[in-house]
Write a protein that holds these residues in place. Structure first.
Motif, PDB file in Angstrom:
ATOM      1  N   ASP A 378       0.860  -1.236  -0.113  1.00  0.00           N
ATOM      2  CA  ASP A 378       0.064   0.038  -0.011  1.00  0.00           C
ATOM      3  C   ASP A 378       0.800   1.321  -0.057  1.00  0.00           C
ATOM      4  O   ASP A 378       0.133   2.298   0.228  1.00  0.00           O
ATOM      5  N   LYS A 379       2.061   1.113  -0.074  1.00  0.00           N
ATOM      6  CA  LYS A 379       2.950   2.396   0.093  1.00  0.00           C
ATOM      7  C   LYS A 379       2.956   3.141  -1.367  1.00  0.00           C
ATOM      8  O   LYS A 379       2.912   2.767  -2.427  1.00  0.00           O
ATOM      9  N   LEU A 380       2.414   4.366  -0.968  1.00  0.00           N
ATOM     10  CA  LEU A 380       2.204   5.116  -2.338  1.00  0.00           C
ATOM     11  C   LEU A 380       3.626   5.900  -2.607  1.00  0.00           C
ATOM     12  O   LEU A 380       4.178   6.934  -2.128  1.00  0.00           O
ATOM     13  N   SER A 509      -3.044   8.996   0.361  1.00  0.00           N
ATOM     14  CA  SER A 509      -1.778   8.980   1.110  1.00  0.00           C
ATOM     15  C   SER A 509      -1.709   7.370   0.982  1.00  0.00           C
ATOM     16  O   SER A 509      -0.681   6.959   1.253  1.00  0.00           O
ATOM     17  N   ASP A 510      -2.445   6.513   0.376  1.00  0.00           N
ATOM     18  CA  ASP A 510      -2.045   5.120  -0.089  1.00  0.00           C
ATOM     19  C   ASP A 510      -2.574   4.676  -1.120  1.00  0.00           C
ATOM     20  O   ASP A 510      -3.308   5.386  -1.842  1.00  0.00           O
ATOM     21  N   ARG A 511      -2.289   3.662  -1.611  1.00  0.00           N
ATOM     22  CA  ARG A 511      -2.720   3.201  -2.804  1.00  0.00           C
ATOM     23  C   ARG A 511      -4.191   2.813  -3.050  1.00  0.00           C
ATOM     24  O   ARG A 511      -4.912   3.378  -4.119  1.00  0.00           O
ATOM     25  N   GLU A 513      -6.629   4.592  -1.508  1.00  0.00           N
ATOM     26  CA  GLU A 513      -7.057   5.895  -1.532  1.00  0.00           C
ATOM     27  C   GLU A 513      -6.754   6.655  -2.713  1.00  0.00           C
ATOM     28  O   GLU A 513      -7.410   7.563  -3.477  1.00  0.00           O
ATOM     29  N   SER A 535       4.884   8.452   0.057  1.00  0.00           N
ATOM     30  CA  SER A 535       5.660   7.959   1.297  1.00  0.00           C
ATOM     31  C   SER A 535       6.879   8.296   1.589  1.00  0.00           C
ATOM     32  O   SER A 535       7.596   8.630   0.366  1.00  0.00           O
TER      33      SER A 535
END
Length: 539
Positions: A378-380, A509-511, A513, A535
């Motif tokens: 999920d890291k953006l 702020s994450d994938r 979203e 991130s």
């Protein structure tokens, strides 16, 4: 209007050509219409008030009011890059003119045709250090193809015609017209005149008897020739002739960043593009080639920044528009010059017997950028946003962006089936280019989706142009790659900033979203901004 030429509405043309008494300002606007100008980007001020007053009598000439002169010239630049036509912008004297300098430099570096009109103090005040007097011609001398200082209203038609012709002749670029305030108010009889003296600015094509012998000899002795296409192919609208040459000879082709799209990326002979985030197929082709045909590549274009250059002693054939063009890659075996579309068409005829064997084969890996860094699911990251854009941007979209890191990544996200798909200041890496250039691109193609990709620093340099998008319902989708959004007081709240200008704003702020926010932005009928909070840490 013609797609880059003179006015085609004969009734309007006949009306504009009448020898009526006009002011210098009216003469200027008549000439812009006669040259095929559809939209002028600008910002008013005291020295150009007569010109702005005259706009009310020229309903067929649209004016797009920027919120900063640098936004105006980047918008004119984006219009020219997207359409191939001459971009036109206007600003007042002093600080208005000096605010254009960065945009003029960016256009000059990349060969973008612009006509830049600046106001100046009255002739009687010239050289007296008058209020808002600035020697804009002297300041921009190294970054324009030519500059005109107008001293008589009757000279304006000839000057404008020459400016447009010069902007698109040879290696394209910006031309400056400095118009004193009193000259814009002087009366004259409008005479558009003939194109006297303009033929001297036609591109001179080399006509030597052995014009093609060296190229034939180089290709005949090579086992692994490679063609490298640059930005000159795109800006010279020579991509069709290039593709015909490549398909006829079977020569594999790679591109610089500025030349991306000159050959469709899905063609078997395409070896991708080079640059700071270039494609591995490009590196492999350059490393293995034993002859290089370089077409329309400027001295500041990025070829290989992380890969290897060609082997030492590789013979190079260089074709370009300008006989003074140079490439920094080694000794040139042969240099040919002329209008690139004609030059490449002639090359296809002259080199029709030079069939190149399939030495490169099909790359084992997909033609995409260098491998991404591993990251949590999920890291953006910037690369995850690139993937999102790749999956959602329509095939006919135009994407604008700014510096090299963003440009190379975005070029991987756009289906480069045609040139002029990714607009970026390749030679100057100007922050604040993306949004205003997107406005210009959408003025050129109102029916195509346009996406502006900026980082948080670049968006802060052009955020005021969101007002233009909101007022005129310019449906640009803005992507902010916010590297500082997780740090206290590092970046503004871009969502609140967008909403203050009347633009829809979303944040992610994450994938998960990110996908939802971007989908909502695409569904908006008007302009929309998505603030992607990346991130922390290296990518």
């Amino acid at each position: 209007m013609a797609a880059g030429g003179a006015l085609t509405d004969e009734r309007l043309r006949e009306k504009l050509l009448r020898p009526d008494p006009v002011s210098g300002a009216e003469a200027l606007l008549r000439c812009l219409l006669l040259e095929g100008t559809e939209c002028v980007f600008g910002y008013p001020g005291g020295a150009v008030l007569y010109v702005y007053d005259a706009f009310y009598d020229f309903a067929g000439l649209r004016h797009m009011l920027a919120r900063h002169e640098q936004g105006a010239i980047h918008a004119a630049d984006g219009y020219a890059r997207a359409s191939g036509k001459v971009g036109v912008c206007i600003a007042t004297s002093g600080p208005g003119a000096t605010n254009l300098v960065t945009g003029i430099a960016a256009a000059y570096k990349d060969g973008v045709p612009l006509v830049v009109v600046t106001g100046n103090v009255a002739l009687t005040s010239r050289g007296t250090d008058a209020f808002q007097e600035a020697d804009i011609i002297g300041m921009t001398l190294p970054i324009t193809k030519h500059s005109f200082y107008v001293t008589r209203a009757g000279d304006i038609p000839g000057i404008v015609r020459k400016a447009f012709r010069l902007a698109v002749s040879g290696r394209k670029g910006p031309v400056l017209i400095d118009l004193p305030k009193d000259v814009s108010s002087h009366r004259t009889v409008f005479r558009y005149g003939e194109q006297a003296g303009l033929a001297d600015w036609e591109i001179k094509t080399e006509r030597s008897a052995d014009r093609w012998e060296t190229a034939r000899r180089v290709l005949a002795s090579a086992k692994r020739p490679l063609l490298l296409a640059g930005g000159g192919v795109v800006l010279g609208d020579a991509h069709r002739e290039l593709l015909a040459l490549v398909e006829q000879t079977g020569m594999p082709v790679a591109t610089t960043e500025a030349g991306a799209g000159s050959v469709p990326a899905d063609r078997d002979l395409s070896s991708g593009s080079g640059g700071s985030y270039g494609q591995s197929a490009f590196d492999d082709a350059v490393r293995r080639c034993d002859a290089l045909v370089v077409v329309g590549v400027g001295p500041d274009e990025r070829f290989w920044l992380e890969g290897e250059p060609p082997p030492a002693g590789t013979p190079i054939v260089h074709w370009d528009t300008d006989s003074s063009a140079s490439v920094r890659m080694g000794p040139i075996a042969y240099r040919g010059y002329g209008e690139l579309s004609r030059l490449l068409a002639e090359a296809a005829r002259e080199l029709r017997d030079c069939r190149v064997p399939d030495w490169l084969g099909h790359p084992a890996e997909p033609k995409r950028g260098r491998p991404e860094q591993a990251s949590e699911h999920d890291k953006l990251t910037a690369d995850s946003i690139v993937e999102l854009l790749r999956e959602t941007i329509p095939a006919n979209a135009i994407v604008t962006t700014e510096d090299a890191t963003l440009r190379s990544r975005i070029a991987r996200a756009v289906p480069l089936g045609s040139p002029r798909s990714v607009l970026s200041p390749f030679g100057a890496d100007v922050k604040g280019f993306g949004l205003p250039a997107a406005i210009g691109a959408l003025m050129a193609y109102p029916d195509r989706p346009v996406v502006a990709v900026c980082d948080d620093a670049g968006m802060q340099m052009c955020a005021q142009e969101m007002a233009v998008c909101a007022i005129h319902r310019i449906a640009i989708k803005m992507v902010v790659l916010n590297r500082n959004g997780r740090k206290e007081r590092s970046s503004p709240d871009f969502v609140k900033l967008a909403e203050a200008y009347g633009v829809k704003g979303f944040r992610a702020s994450d994938r998960p979203e990110a996908a939802a926010a971007w989908r909502r932005a695409l569904e908006c009928e008007g302009p929309a901004l998505v603030d992607f909070i990346l991130s922390e840490g290296p990518e």
